[in-house]
Design a protein around this motif. Structure first.
Motif: not given
Length: 246
Positions: A36-51, A148-158
């Motif tokens: 049994p897993a003791d943790r679930f690792r989730v990866s994503g990418n945070v994008l921020a924009c500016g002038a 998702t709430a932080a607009d960090a595009k998640p990887a396909e699955k944990p």
């Protein structure tokens, strides 16, 4: 004269022992354990924009800090490097990358709905800054929702992981060793030899071996399969036995 005497002595010794040296067999065996897993690792990418690039970098730093704070508040910790990174984990860490194009997308519906949109001046291009993030959570849904709430595009699955896989690896080694002993005993029966004596164990992986290739295929399959709450641990051993003479 001395040489001839030594040769005769060797031949005489072979005649007494049956005329053939002990047989040595080398066996490659694998063990597979699921825990049994003791943790679930989730990866994503945070994008921020500016002038400007500096503005985008500053926005990215704020966004990542806010994301880490919000995850800590719900018991999600920043991922630490595993002792043995898995292929599935590396694939997850690379997914979801976004570039500056994400800062300059235009909703086609809004464009078509705006009167005189075709004549409006094109907005100034915005620059983007992005960073990969990876976290360990007690369950899947919590981490995915926070990303998702932080607009960090998640990887396909944990990814189900074990922070400490020592016990699982030892169990897989015992399984592999038991298989190797069975194969050595089968050789002894087939050759009419005496009992098999263990002489060497190696955990070294041969990249060219069929067994190692099979492990890679299994890992790729797990990465593409449905999410699981179990962690698969595969271990391959090379075991050498000496078969005694009868």
């Amino acid at each position: 004269m001395v040489t001839s005497f030594l040769i005769m002595a060797v031949l005489a010794g072979q005649a007494v022992t049956g005329g053939s040296p002990p047989v040595t067999v080398e066996i490659v065996a694998s063990g597979h354990v699921e825990t049994p897993a003791d943790r679930f690792r989730v990866s994503g990418n945070v994008l921020a924009c500016g002038a400007t690039k500096a503005e985008a970098d500053a926005a990215l730093a704020r966004k990542v800090a806010e994301l880490e704070a919000s995850l800590r508040a719900i018991g999600v910790t920043k991922a630490q490097p595993l002792e043995r990174p898995s292929l599935a984990g590396m694939m997850g860490a690379m997914s979801g990358t976004r570039g500056s194009y994400g800062c300059n997308t235009v909703d086609l519906k809004d464009l078509l709905a705006s009167p005189g949109a075709a004549t409006k001046p094109k907005p100034a291009e915005r620059l983007g800054a992005n960073a990969p993030v990876s976290f360990d959570a007690p369950n899947r849904s919590v981490a995915i929702a926070a990303l998702t709430a932080a607009d960090a595009k998640p990887a396909e699955k944990p990814l189900a992981i074990s922070i400490d896989d020592t016990t699982a690896r030892r169990a897989a080694k015992q399984q592999a060793l038991a298989k190797a002993r069975q194969e050595a005993a089968a050789y002894a029966v087939s050759l009419g030899s005496g009992p098999a004596t263990l002489t060497r164990i190696s955990e070294k992986q041969d990249w060219n071996s069929t067994d190692f290739a099979g492990q890679m295929v299994r890992m790729i399959g797990l990465a593409a399969s449905a999410p699981s709450d179990s962690v698969a641990t595969d271990v391959t051993l090379t075991v050498e036995f000496r078969l005694a003479e009868r």
